[in-house]
Scaffold this motif. Sequence first.
Motif, mmCIF file in Angstrom:
data_model
loop_
_atom_site.group_PDB
_atom_site.id
_atom_site.type_symbol
_atom_site.label_atom_id
_atom_site.label_comp_id
_atom_site.label_asym_id
_atom_site.label_seq_id
_atom_site.Cartn_x
_atom_site.Cartn_y
_atom_site.Cartn_z
ATOM 1 N N ILE A 22 -2.895 24.233 -5.910
ATOM 2 C CA ILE A 22 -3.625 25.451 -5.576
ATOM 3 C C ILE A 22 -2.903 26.249 -4.493
ATOM 4 O O ILE A 22 -3.024 27.480 -4.431
ATOM 5 C CB ILE A 22 -5.068 25.085 -5.137
ATOM 6 C CG1 ILE A 22 -5.980 26.316 -5.234
ATOM 7 C CG2 ILE A 22 -5.076 24.476 -3.762
ATOM 8 C CD1 ILE A 22 -6.218 26.791 -6.628
ATOM 9 N N GLU A 23 -2.110 25.557 -3.630
ATOM 10 C CA GLU A 23 -1.380 26.284 -2.593
ATOM 11 C C GLU A 23 -0.340 27.226 -3.217
ATOM 12 O O GLU A 23 -0.194 28.386 -2.799
ATOM 13 C CB GLU A 23 -0.680 25.305 -1.638
ATOM 14 C CG GLU A 23 -1.624 24.433 -0.834
ATOM 15 C CD GLU A 23 -2.080 23.213 -1.623
ATOM 16 O OE1 GLU A 23 -1.603 23.043 -2.773
ATOM 17 O OE2 GLU A 23 -2.911 22.445 -1.097
ATOM 18 N N LEU A 24 0.395 26.727 -4.234
ATOM 19 C CA LEU A 24 1.387 27.573 -4.903
ATOM 20 C C LEU A 24 0.700 28.648 -5.729
ATOM 21 O O LEU A 24 1.214 29.767 -5.855
ATOM 22 C CB LEU A 24 2.289 26.719 -5.797
ATOM 23 C CG LEU A 24 3.433 25.971 -5.110
ATOM 24 C CD1 LEU A 24 4.281 25.248 -6.132
ATOM 25 C CD2 LEU A 24 4.290 26.917 -4.301
ATOM 26 N N LEU A 25 -0.470 28.310 -6.286
ATOM 27 C CA LEU A 25 -1.198 29.312 -7.061
ATOM 28 C C LEU A 25 -1.626 30.469 -6.164
ATOM 29 O O LEU A 25 -1.612 31.633 -6.584
ATOM 30 C CB LEU A 25 -2.418 28.679 -7.734
ATOM 31 C CG LEU A 25 -3.192 29.588 -8.679
ATOM 32 C CD1 LEU A 25 -2.316 30.032 -9.839
ATOM 33 C CD2 LEU A 25 -4.439 28.875 -9.217
ATOM 34 N N ARG A 26 -2.003 30.152 -4.939
ATOM 35 C CA ARG A 26 -2.315 31.225 -3.990
ATOM 36 C C ARG A 26 -1.085 32.107 -3.747
ATOM 37 O O ARG A 26 -1.202 33.326 -3.585
ATOM 38 C CB ARG A 26 -2.811 30.636 -2.670
ATOM 39 C CG ARG A 26 -4.236 30.103 -2.723
ATOM 40 C CD ARG A 26 -4.635 29.521 -1.385
ATOM 41 N NE ARG A 26 -6.022 29.062 -1.388
ATOM 42 C CZ ARG A 26 -7.054 29.829 -1.075
ATOM 43 N NH1 ARG A 26 -6.857 31.092 -0.719
ATOM 44 N NH2 ARG A 26 -8.286 29.352 -1.106
ATOM 45 N N GLY A 27 0.093 31.476 -3.713
ATOM 46 C CA GLY A 27 1.316 32.255 -3.567
ATOM 47 C C GLY A 27 1.545 33.185 -4.756
ATOM 48 O O GLY A 27 1.976 34.335 -4.593
#
Length: 950
Positions: A458-463
């Motif tokens: 989810i952290e990369l998806l936020r990116g």
Amino acid sequence: MDAGWCLVTDHVPALDPRLDGDAVRRALPEDMEVVMKQVVRLETKPERWEERIAVVSDRRVYIVSVAKASRGKKPGHSRVEQTFHLLHVSHIASVGPSRLSLTVKGRPLNMEMVSQTAVDQLIALMLIEIEGHLPVNSGSISLQVEPEERENALLASAERELKQAQQNIGPCGGFVKAYRFLCDYFELPIREDVAWQIDAVYRGANKKSLELRDFAHLAPGDMLPLIASLCFNDFFTTLDCSHVKLTPECQERLSYVFRKNTTLKSVLLEATGLKGDTLFHKIISSIAGNEQLKLEHVDFSHNGLEDKGIQMCAQWLEVSKNPLASLNLANTKCSNRGANAVGRALAENKSMVAAMKRLVLSENSLGNDGFAELGRFVARSSLQCLELQSTSVYSDHVLQCLAEGKVAQTIRKINLSDNKVAHPKKGQRLELSKKVVKMFQSSSELEYLNLANSKFPIELLRGVFQGLQDNSELTGMEVILCGNEFGSNSLGAALNDCCAAIKKISKLDISNNELENDIIPVCAALRSCQTIRELSLGGNFGKSGKVHPQTLQAVGSLIADPQASLESLSLVDSRIRAGIGVILRALLADDVTLKTLDIRGNMMGDVGAHILAKVLQVNTSLHTVHWDRNGTTQVGFRHVAFALEYNYSLLTMPIPLVDGAAVLSPETESLLQRMQELVTRNHSPKSQPEKKKARRQNIITTSVAAEERLDHLVSLAQDKVNLLMTHRKHSDIKDAMEKHEHLMDVCNQASELMGNFDLKEVQHDDIERSLKKSLVDTDFAPLTDLLKVYPDMFVDLAKANIGDSLDEDTMENLKETADKHATLDSARISKIIHSEASHGFTSAMNDVVYSVAHKFWVGVLNAMVKVVGRWNDELYTLVLACKGRPMSPASLEKAVKFSEGTAEEPADEPESLSLAIRQRKLRRSRPPTISLDEEFDPMAHGGTESKCCK
């Protein structure tokens, strides 16, 4: 045989009685057309010459022996000693006036003829027949004729005959002619169905792609002349052999095609049985060796090439001077070694770096090591499409590579599904996230992003969302995030934090992510963005065994919100069961925009089918519904079949095959057939009158919410009036009674307004007359100017082909005639617009009429709700006055809010009034579908079912 070619044989005299007899004819095939017969002296053995008869057809040469006549009798038995196809001749030589030497299948065939004229005619005839059947790349015969003046005269004579013959070459560049010629070469029967397919279908559609699957019914051997015909054809630009198993003989012939053809642009060999062996090496060598073959699209996918075959491709790609635009090597059993070879070859070839637009290596076990050289090429390229699904590469590494090169500015489609993420250490996560943000910030052309089944954090998806949010040029994207197991309390927060990013997306797939309760904030975020047109939410409900009502209500609110503009919703395999009713009831709201609904695999049973039937009776927005795998029985089918009798807007409803097969019977079959008949009926113009009734009924039924609010307030007012009746001596009671009666009459009239109003649609004749007036001063010159270029094109074509035969005056007259007819008069254009466009205008304008009627009536009802609400306030004040109880300002404000349905009932109401209000509130809280069930249930009022349900 064309008439022009027969002139060659008309001057061949019958030098022997045997040429005019039937003996030769009996020895030849019955359907063969004889073009030339000549007595020759054939060298059967060294220095041994014997008389034979040479018979030439349009495809073959026959050497026939005829027994000599004895005692004045006619010639006796004849037989064909030797026959060969014209393409078997590789060399023709004539060094003497009457000597002729042919090289046939590598062996010499020497003969003497009666004269030089006969020799020259035979040579010219062979050249004309070959080039007449094979107008392109037919120069496979070497010619040696002495003296040189004789050879020039012979070729000039043949060329004159060819010009006349090639005018009748036939459709598709003479493909059928070449096919028939080559069938004889391979000694195979001519398939007339193949000839018809080319002449009728391909010619009629002007199809430039030869698709072998159209001829998949042929035996493998019968494919040979079909493939070989492409060697001599310049019409087709695409060869599509996809999913047709090619035998080694066909693959061998294919390599010959690539060596000879010069017009093919696309070669599609998906799943044709190719392997990285000698035959594939021949194919690659033929492509590499033919510099005139300008291939742009090559597809070798789903073949067992392995690294050996892939490295053959790499060798060609590295040195090729003809750059590819598309290369597909999906599922070719390629490993990291083959992938690095391809990546290195593409990176070293500058023309490939500049020209390549699509690269597909999906379903190969590349591993992250296999992306090392590929990444170097990708970063430098101008790719528009990169597909690496199921390759075991790290998705985050690929995105990082895309961010580092100029490719981010050109990429349109990225497919990284079914891969994994490297999960960098904490110190590297921030840097990676920044690169991902940078990549999506600069991707001005991105249209499609697939990160499905990759456990994307989810952290990369936020990116990703942050980059999309900062990109002002993107719009209408399709994003697939299914199968990432985001879980609860993650995706919804990310979407809400990056709401501007969602506005770049029109298609979103977040199915199978175990969202559960997180669907509520997800739906809230999607409602606020108002750009999602297609949404997939399946597989996110009830993994714990229970579906929360609030989750279903969130989905229903998303459907019912007209500002959300949702057009397609998929809830496949969600197992919502009876809870599907909450979602389906949302389709009864005003101004629903949903057109496609997929609820397969939800186990809703007959209860869900019954609710779906009620919705279909009322809803007019749905065009497509999928509802198989729901455990529906005959009872549910009967409900839906009955509902479709009253639905004139549904255009597609595939037969629920799984559920139908589970309860298959004659009655089930009849119901399913009836459903398809009713859906098909909706495509017919004859259903327009019924559509009019349905749209009118929809105005009434979809306004049920406003009517219920009005009825509720009317009931409250009547309760207060009943209380006032006990205080008849009060001075204001009489005036209140009169005003109440008048207001109740007005409410009744408002409720029956649409029922009493004769809503007339805009008539088609009126639209036609209006269009005529609108087109009076319209200038159609831009349309007719499009036709002016064709006379010049035709004149240029005539000059190039038959210019020697026509003088300038004739050409000018032809051009003037063409110019005169190359126009489209305004009357004809007007007629086309009246007959075609007027129907579309009629439908569109009447849709507006009904939409205006619906908005107007709902507005009337809402206005009456406010009027009756204020009257309730007055009555409430009057009731309190009669009771001798003053009303405080706060209580008055609360009463106003209650009358408008925005607050609880006032605390200081009389007990009898409070009881009546609570009873009305209980009635109001019932779902509107209860009344709809009573209204539309065929058995609710003792009615009978439809004929299709008996």
